[in-house]
Each structure stands twice: as C-alpha cells, then as structure tokens.
Design a protein around this motif. Structure first.
Motif, PDB file in Angstrom:
ATOM      1  N   ASN A   1      41.609  37.314  38.870  1.00  0.00           N
ATOM      2  CA  ASN A   1      42.232  38.037  39.976  1.00  0.00           C
ATOM      3  C   ASN A   1      41.297  39.144  40.447  1.00  0.00           C
TER       4      ASN A   1
ATOM      5  N   ALA B   1      37.845  40.360  53.722  1.00  0.00           N
ATOM      6  CA  ALA B   1      38.416  40.244  52.373  1.00  0.00           C
ATOM      7  C   ALA B   1      39.837  40.795  52.333  1.00  0.00           C
TER       8      ALA B   1
ATOM      9  N   SER C   1      38.010  44.583  38.688  1.00  0.00           N
ATOM     10  CA  SER C   1      37.616  44.940  40.055  1.00  0.00           C
ATOM     11  C   SER C   1      37.213  46.402  40.147  1.00  0.00           C
TER      12      SER C   1
ATOM     13  N   ILE D   1      43.244  38.425  44.997  1.00  0.00           N
ATOM     14  CA  ILE D   1      42.849  37.061  45.348  1.00  0.00           C
ATOM     15  C   ILE D   1      42.348  36.391  44.076  1.00  0.00           C
ATOM     16  N   GLN D   2      42.781  35.180  43.833  1.00  0.00           N
ATOM     17  CA  GLN D   2      42.352  34.461  42.640  1.00  0.00           C
ATOM     18  C   GLN D   2      41.075  33.688  42.945  1.00  0.00           C
ATOM     19  N   ILE D   3      40.006  34.038  42.209  1.00  0.00           N
ATOM     20  CA  ILE D   3      38.705  33.397  42.381  1.00  0.00           C
ATOM     21  C   ILE D   3      38.214  32.949  41.007  1.00  0.00           C
ATOM     22  N   GLY D   4      38.079  31.647  40.827  1.00  0.00           N
ATOM     23  CA  GLY D   4      37.574  31.126  39.562  1.00  0.00           C
ATOM     24  C   GLY D   4      38.400  31.514  38.358  1.00  0.00           C
TER      25      GLY D   4
END
Length: 437
Positions: free
Chosen positions: A126, A102, A410, A120-123
């Motif tokens: 960030n 990751a 996060s 990281i851009q997920i769906g």
C-alpha cells in the motif's frame, strides 16, 4: 652510476595508498552533512527499538519491516545526494503533474482503510501518494519562488494558485493533516523567500477567522474575538497592501465570509474528524470512544517518569491499551519505556536535524537549493510539533506521523527523498560560503 630511488621514496606508504583508493570511491559524497545523517540514523534506530517493544507481546514483525525500509531509505538518500538537485528546476512542472496524477489515481483506484481513501496498492504494498506529494509541493514552490521572488503579490499568487489543486485532492480523500502540512510548508518557504510578514498573516487569516468563530466560548466571547480579528485584518491590509482602502475592505469582507464558510466546512467534515478536533479539549467526554487514544497516551507518557519503565516493561505499551501505537502514537511508547530522558533525547535529535538543515539552507549555492532545504525544515518541524502535541494532549489527533520514528513505508521513503535533496544541496554547495547572516 647513481643508485635507483628506493621503493619507499617512489610511492607513498601502503596506508596512504589505501586511503586514496577509498577516497576515490567515496568522493561523490564527500561534502554531504554526515552529522545530519548520523542524527537521522539515530532516530531510525530508536524507532526500530520502540516498534520492537510494541510488537513484543503481539507476535508481530513491524519492527523488522521498519528496519528493512529504513535501510532502503538510507540507500535512496545517498543515491539522490550525489545527483545534482538543480536539474529539477527544468522538470518541476513534470514533478507537479506527476504529484497530482498520483493523487487523482487515489480517488479512482485507491484502497479505503480507517475511514479514508489514501492508498494505492502497488505490487502487494500500500503506497500513500499524499506523503510523496509533500516533496512534490516543496520542489514546485522552490522552483516558482526561484523564478519570481515573493516580495510582490504576483509571486505569492503563483504559489497559492499552484497549491490549490493538490491541496483540494488531499482534502477530498479526506486527509486534513497532510493539507495542514502543505500550509506549513508554503508559509515557511514564503517567509524564507522574503515575503512580507503581513501578507503571510493575511493569507492564512481566513482559516483563523473560521476557527475563532467556531470556538465554543462562554458569554459570546468567540463572537467578539472574531469581530476583533476581522477589524485587525482590515487594518493590517490597509497598512501593508499597496491597494490602500480597497485592500482593507477586501480583507475585512474575506474574513467575514470565512467565518460563515467555516460553519459550512465543519458540516462537511466526517464524524471522526469532528471528534478529533473537539475531544482533545475534553477527552474525558468520550473516554471509551474518540477520547480513548488521547487518555491512554497521556497515561503512558506520564507513567514513564524520569527514566522510564524499561524496554518491554511499559504496561500501556505491552498490554496494547493504545491501538496502532507503532504509527501515530509511537512517542507515547518512547515516553513510557524510556521516560523523560528518552523523550528529551528524541527532541534534541529533532532540534539538531532542524539546525543542520537551516545551516545547509544558509550555505546553499542558489536560492532554489536554499528553498528546498527550508521546505523540508518546515515539513519536519510542523509534523514533530503536531504529532508530539497530540500525544500529550496539546493538539487534535490528525494522523500525522512522527518523522523516522513512526512505522510507515511511504512516510519513510518520502522523508528519504526529501533528505536526499537536502543532502544534494549540501553536497554541491560552495565551500566556506555563508549567503545569509
């Protein structure tokens, strides 16, 4: 012919049967630490209220996002709490690999913001892998120390070796604050695993050596302090290492080299990182630049007085004098609007959380669970000290969030996973057991 028993004699009362039915559903969580959960929920609510106040005159909805994420985080914690934590021992290298993958993905596909590439851009969201890496490091170190205790140099070397890769990837982002959290977690877990105190001091001594030599003190005082430190570390190595004179010479040379290496590393830092380190000593040197956050934060905390200015009435908070206050500087909003009483309540809640985690570590069923709890304890207490310290001008601005209070998906979810593991340790510990004095 004898009479049949009455209905009341054949089965328990309705309320008893109702409780028995609920207890069957609740049984998977019956041994978790509910006092710890209550303290965490209290901090989450304080965070939601504080972020709502920060958003009050801005038309933003960060408080609602924080509230929804907090709900998901609590569900995650309870879900992990009913799952046996000790199964992670067999999977810790997979956890370690996923953590590093990751972090590598950040360097390849990461989103850059605020001068750093950490997301990281997920769906459409960030995600910051470095936050989850803290939990991965805790699990990895706990598994390593459970297999080989830290009462010998090989055990410590295994831990340090496993830490090099994720820490290097974190520093490359750059993310100095999280790297320091890794160091705090490692030191805390090594100490709990009965590592020699002198070995721990020697392990972090190169970093201290570089810092001392970099201090700008009059009359060459930093140079004399640095030489005294080098000599002291050589004497400590001679006393506590099994290598005798060879170990003393090696420790002295390492600290001598670290002093010069510190200058090299200083030149590798970004300008904003240098400003954060130097301006906290004298923020008035650049009141409209790097020292602006620190000055405005201290004004906000001081303006709160004993009882605070009241919700939605803090001038520094409502007029937006502190940029991004809902993240790293949320403690200043609490200090201004809730005063000394509010900040003291927050500190008491953090103290109580740390106390309960220590008690869980003491009563864990095995060393692996005990070390997981101590890893979270070290992570939480270090972040609290550094974050509050930077808010009131006692430490540099490092970008370390205040657990459960600062806005950040996060951070909240990583803390939820860590708390879930600690609650799993509590849930599967033997009753009325105290392994440590």
């Amino acid at each position: 012919m004898p009479s049949s028993p009455s209905r009341s004699a054949s089965q328990p009362p309705y309320f008893v049967r109702l409780w028995q039915g609920w207890s069957v559903w609740w049984r998977p969580w019956q041994n978790i630490d509910w006092l710890l959960m209550g303290a965490v929920v209290s901090l989450l609510l304080i965070g939601v209220v504080s972020i709502y106040s920060i958003d009050f005159n801005k038309g933003e909805m960060n408080w609602l996002d924080h509230l929804l994420t907090a709900g998901v985080a609590l569900i995650t914690t309870l879900g992990i709490a009913r799952w046996r934590y000790d199964t992670l021992q067999a999977w810790h290298w997979y956890t370690y690999g996923a953590t590093n993958l990751a972090l590598v993905a950040v360097s390849l596909f990461g989103v850059t913001a605020l001068g750093a590439q950490r997301w990281i851009q997920i769906g459409g969201f960030n995600v910051q892998p470095s936050e989850f890496a803290k939990v991965g490091v805790i699990v990895t170190i706990a598994a390593l120390l459970n297999r080989r205790p830290a009462n010998n140099l090989l055990g410590i070397a295994r831990v340090v070796g496993a830490l090099i890769l994720p820490m290097g990837l974190i520093l490359a982002q750059p993310n100095l604050g999280t790297a320091l959290v890794f160091v705090a977690i490692t030191v805390g877990m090594l100490y709990w695993a009965n590592a020699h105190g002198g070995w721990i001091v020697l392990m972090i001594s190169p970093l201290v050596s570089a810092i001392i030599l970099g201090l700008a003190l009059p009359y060459n005082l930093s140079l004399w302090l640095w030489l005294a430190w080098v000599v002291g570390m050589a004497i400590l190595a001679w006393w506590c290492l099994p290598l005798g004179l060879t170990g003393a010479v090696g420790a002295g040379v390492l600290n001598l080299a670290s002093g010069g290496l510190g200058q090299v590393l200083w030149n590798l830092l970004h300008d904003y990182q240098k400003d954060r380190i130097t301006l906290f000593l004298n923020p008035d040197k650049d009141p409209l630049g790097g020292g602006y956050h620190l000055i405005q934060s201290r004004i906000a905390v001081g303006a709160g007085g004993l009882f605070g200015r009241g919700l939605n009435h803090g001038t520094q908070t409502q007029l937006g004098f502190i940029p991004e206050q809902h993240t790293d500087f949320i403690f200043s909003a609490i200090g201004e609007e809730f005063g000394l009483i509010g900040t003291f309540l927050v500190l008491v809640l953090f103290w109580f959380i740390c106390l309960r985690i220590i008690q869980i570590a003491n009563s864990a069923a095995d060393d692996f669970g005990s070390l997981i709890a101590i890893g979270m304890f070290a992570m939480i207490i270090f972040q609290v000290v550094i974050n509050i310290g930077m808010t009131i001008g006692l430490s540099p601005v490092t970008g370390i969030p205040l657990p459960w209070l600062s806005y950040g998906r996060s951070s909240l979810m990583a803390n939820a996973i860590a708390l879930g593991l600690v609650q799993s340790v509590a849930n599967f510990r033997p009753r009325q057991t105290n392994r440590r004095p």
